[in-house]
Design a protein around this motif. Structure first.
Motif, PDB file in Angstrom:
ATOM      1  N   HIS A 122    -104.175 -91.639 -45.668  1.00 33.88           N
ATOM      2  CA  HIS A 122    -105.531 -92.180 -45.574  1.00 33.88           C
ATOM      3  C   HIS A 122    -106.574 -91.064 -45.656  1.00 33.88           C
ATOM      4  O   HIS A 122    -107.573 -91.173 -46.370  1.00 33.88           O
ATOM      5  N   LEU A 123    -106.323 -89.986 -44.911  1.00 36.48           N
ATOM      6  CA  LEU A 123    -107.339 -88.942 -44.777  1.00 36.48           C
ATOM      7  C   LEU A 123    -107.588 -88.153 -46.055  1.00 36.48           C
ATOM      8  O   LEU A 123    -108.697 -87.650 -46.272  1.00 36.48           O
ATOM      9  N   LEU A 124    -106.583 -88.040 -46.915  1.00 29.87           N
ATOM     10  CA  LEU A 124    -106.771 -87.233 -48.113  1.00 29.87           C
ATOM     11  C   LEU A 124    -107.814 -87.815 -49.057  1.00 29.87           C
ATOM     12  O   LEU A 124    -108.347 -87.092 -49.909  1.00 29.87           O
ATOM     13  N   PHE A 125    -108.123 -89.075 -48.913  1.00 29.50           N
ATOM     14  CA  PHE A 125    -109.158 -89.700 -49.743  1.00 29.50           C
ATOM     15  C   PHE A 125    -110.554 -89.551 -49.137  1.00 29.50           C
ATOM     16  O   PHE A 125    -111.528 -90.029 -49.710  1.00 29.50           O
ATOM     17  N   LYS A 126    -110.655 -88.897 -47.986  1.00 31.82           N
ATOM     18  CA  LYS A 126    -111.938 -88.843 -47.277  1.00 31.82           C
ATOM     19  C   LYS A 126    -112.808 -87.645 -47.639  1.00 31.82           C
ATOM     20  O   LYS A 126    -113.961 -87.570 -47.242  1.00 31.82           O
ATOM     21  N   GLY A 127    -112.246 -86.679 -48.370  1.00 29.77           N
ATOM     22  CA  GLY A 127    -113.104 -85.572 -48.779  1.00 29.77           C
ATOM     23  C   GLY A 127    -112.370 -84.245 -48.892  1.00 29.77           C
ATOM     24  O   GLY A 127    -111.413 -83.974 -48.155  1.00 29.77           O
ATOM     25  N   THR A 128    -112.830 -83.434 -49.851  1.00 27.75           N
ATOM     26  CA  THR A 128    -112.276 -82.104 -50.083  1.00 27.75           C
ATOM     27  C   THR A 128    -113.419 -81.083 -50.006  1.00 27.75           C
ATOM     28  O   THR A 128    -114.563 -81.440 -49.714  1.00 27.75           O
ATOM     29  N   ASN A 129    -113.123 -79.843 -50.343  1.00 27.35           N
ATOM     30  CA  ASN A 129    -114.173 -78.837 -50.391  1.00 27.35           C
ATOM     31  C   ASN A 129    -115.099 -79.028 -51.587  1.00 27.35           C
ATOM     32  O   ASN A 129    -116.184 -78.451 -51.637  1.00 27.35           O
ATOM     33  N   LYS A 130    -114.686 -79.834 -52.550  1.00 27.68           N
ATOM     34  CA  LYS A 130    -115.500 -80.090 -53.746  1.00 27.68           C
ATOM     35  C   LYS A 130    -116.157 -81.468 -53.748  1.00 27.68           C
ATOM     36  O   LYS A 130    -117.216 -81.649 -54.344  1.00 27.68           O
ATOM     37  N   ARG A 131    -115.519 -82.456 -53.094  1.00 26.70           N
ATOM     38  CA  ARG A 131    -115.978 -83.841 -53.188  1.00 26.70           C
ATOM     39  C   ARG A 131    -115.954 -84.525 -51.833  1.00 26.70           C
ATOM     40  O   ARG A 131    -115.063 -84.272 -51.012  1.00 26.70           O
ATOM     41  N   GLY A 132    -116.896 -85.436 -51.657  1.00 25.26           N
ATOM     42  CA  GLY A 132    -116.858 -86.322 -50.510  1.00 25.26           C
ATOM     43  C   GLY A 132    -116.075 -87.575 -50.852  1.00 25.26           C
ATOM     44  O   GLY A 132    -115.668 -87.789 -51.997  1.00 25.26           O
ATOM     45  N   ALA A 133    -115.876 -88.447 -49.862  1.00 26.50           N
ATOM     46  CA  ALA A 133    -115.098 -89.667 -50.069  1.00 26.50           C
ATOM     47  C   ALA A 133    -115.702 -90.551 -51.163  1.00 26.50           C
ATOM     48  O   ALA A 133    -114.982 -91.105 -52.011  1.00 26.50           O
ATOM     49  N   LEU A 134    -117.029 -90.693 -51.155  1.00 23.38           N
ATOM     50  CA  LEU A 134    -117.680 -91.530 -52.156  1.00 23.38           C
ATOM     51  C   LEU A 134    -117.489 -90.959 -53.556  1.00 23.38           C
ATOM     52  O   LEU A 134    -117.238 -91.697 -54.516  1.00 23.38           O
ATOM     53  N   GLU A 135    -117.585 -89.655 -53.678  1.00 23.13           N
ATOM     54  CA  GLU A 135    -117.410 -89.027 -55.000  1.00 23.13           C
ATOM     55  C   GLU A 135    -115.996 -89.231 -55.523  1.00 23.13           C
ATOM     56  O   GLU A 135    -115.788 -89.464 -56.716  1.00 23.13           O
ATOM     57  N   ILE A 136    -115.001 -89.164 -54.653  1.00 24.79           N
ATOM     58  CA  ILE A 136    -113.609 -89.345 -55.074  1.00 24.79           C
ATOM     59  C   ILE A 136    -113.423 -90.708 -55.706  1.00 24.79           C
ATOM     60  O   ILE A 136    -112.842 -90.844 -56.788  1.00 24.79           O
TER      61      ILE A 136
END
Length: 466
Positions: A93-107
């Protein structure tokens, strides 16, 4: 996210490692690419092992205009301790919530903006993250999916948000007795072994789980040698490998040379229990029952005979159980048999959903049918029909890029090899009546365990289930 409880196909792979993957072969220090097959019923399959040990497999299908892209990690709920039960699913679940490049909405927005779709699922032995897009948008899908798997930030606020989501998911599952009974049956067979636990975890394990626990699991388990990337559709293998390497550059998966992880060991076998009856009391209008025993592991050579036997017993509307219990007697709307297979163990069981007052009669008929097949075997007509069903369902299941992508990944991750379609069909054709009957005499005569969800108590099922 999906919580996948379906077993791997009975018909994938042989369970052997390629010589090139044996430690010390020297292949870990450079990318090595091979053509595995050019199947007339499929496309050209190629495989590249990156220096990090991460593997990339593709199937080029130039007649379609889409691509399915998946990242498969060889870790699932059976790799958890009792206290960390559910951490694999939580992390998914958490991996879709945001990275260092993208937020959850951007993903989600970047993929949806081109008409694509993304999702993920967790099983007991692996986790998969996948996207399906138009062929022209594959570079975007690769960049987004590699980013979220390799470089998630696991923000503390997101941990709390998803904790609530998962607790709701667990509650929803508890309201689905037709699903719950299968988990109850697994617990009856495996007890407190990880294979007997819920993939989602429980309220008792999810509620106190900390970000540190999840992050530690992520860093230890999501490593390049333990990951297989698979893609199928209108693609070029070399281009996919190049895009994957670019997307992973500078991330925690951009690691020094290593050998790919071997498929999960088939020994020692998981502990199993027999002759158990477990009942979950619910004031429901329908009773849900599962009767069965420990089965065989996925690399067992008898798995092809098991596929045929399963079809004969309860694999379709022409099966013995469906005809006897539903068509002739009208006792249940849904009745079927199934096999779940893991690296070292498995389950074989019969499910039925019926009115509470008909449970005793339904169980009696199921036991009688299992005993008959164990003693007398299957007929030549049933053998032919069971083999035809196995072959047809497999080939028809390869009609979309998602199924083909999954075939590549499971073959590599779970078996360390990939059989061609023709080889698989030949293995099914080679199954004999003697093999099926010998397996039936063993499997169906084992002491049975029973799981029940419905308006009952433990004392309502005192008859021995062996």
């Amino acid at each position: 996210m999906k919580r996948d409880t379906q077993p791997p196909s009975l018909l994938t792979g042989r369970g052997h490692r390629r010589p090139a993957d044996v430690p010390g072969s020297g292949t870990a220090h450079r990318a090595v690419t091979r053509t595995l097959s050019a199947d007339p019923l499929g496309g050209t399959v190629r495989r590249t092992v990156l220096p990090s040990g991460l593997r990339v497999l593709t199937e080029a299908i130039p007649t379609v205009r889409s691509v399915s892209f998946g990242i498969w990690v060889g870790v699932g709920s059976r790799d958890e301790t009792g206290a960390s039960s559910g951490v694999s699913h939580f992390l998914e679940h958490l991996l879709f919530k945001g990275t260092n490049k993208r937020g959850a909405l951007e993903i989600s927005a970047e993929i949806e903006a081109v008409g694509g779709e993304t999702n993920a699922f967790t099983t007991k032995e692996y986790t998969c993250y996948y996207a399906r897009v138009l062929d022209q948008d594959l570079p975007l899908a690769i960049d987004v999916m590699c980013d979220l798997v390799a470089d998630s930030v696991l923000d503390p606020a997101d941990v709390e948000t998803e904790r609530g989501v998962i607790l709701e998911e667990i509650a929803m599952h508890d309201d689905e007795p037709g699903d719950e009974v299968h988990d109850l049956f697994a617990t009856a067979i495996y007890g407190d072994h990880p294979l007997g636990r819920l993939i989602s975890g429980t309220e008792e394990t999810i509620s106190p789980m900390t970000r540190r626990q999840i992050q530690s699991f992520y860093k230890r388990r999501y490593t390049a040698p333990n990951i297989v990337i698979a893609a199928a559709g209108n693609l070029d293998h070399a281009a996919v490998v190049k895009l994957v390497r670019q997307a992973l550059r500078g991330t925690p998966l951009d690691t020094p040379a290593a050998e790919p992880a071997a498929p999960r060991a088939a020994t020692p076998a998981a502990r199993t229990r027999a002759g158990r009856t477990v009942v979950e009391h619910k004031e429901s209008e329908q009773a849900h029952v599962v009767l069965g025993s420990a089965g065989i592991g996925r690399v067992d050579e008898r798995r092809f005979a098991l596929g045929v036997l399963n079809n004969v017993l309860g694999g379709g509307m022409s099966s013995r159980l469906f005809q006897e219990i539903r068509e002739q007697r009208g006792l249940a709307y849904s009745v079927y048999s199934y096999a779940s297979q893991y690296a070292d163990s498995g389950l074989f069981a019969v499910y039925a959903g019926c009115a509470p007052g008909k449970v005793e009669e339904v169980l009696g008929l199921v036991r009688a049918e299992l005993a008959t097949v164990a003693a007398q075997g299957v007929t030549e007509g049933e053998l032919a029909r069971g083999k035809g069903m196995a072959k047809g369902s497999y080939v028809l299941g390869l009609e979309d890029t998602g199924s083909r992508m999954s075939r590549l990944a499971k073959g590599e991750l779970l078996y360390g090899d990939l059989l061609s379609v023709d080889q698989l069909l030949a293995r099914v054709d080679a199954v004999t009546a003697e093999e099926v009957n010998t397996l039936a005499a063993d499997l169906l005569a084992r002491p049975m365990s029973l799981a029940v969800v419905g308006p009952f108590g433990e004392d309502d099922f005192t008859t021995p289930v062996a």
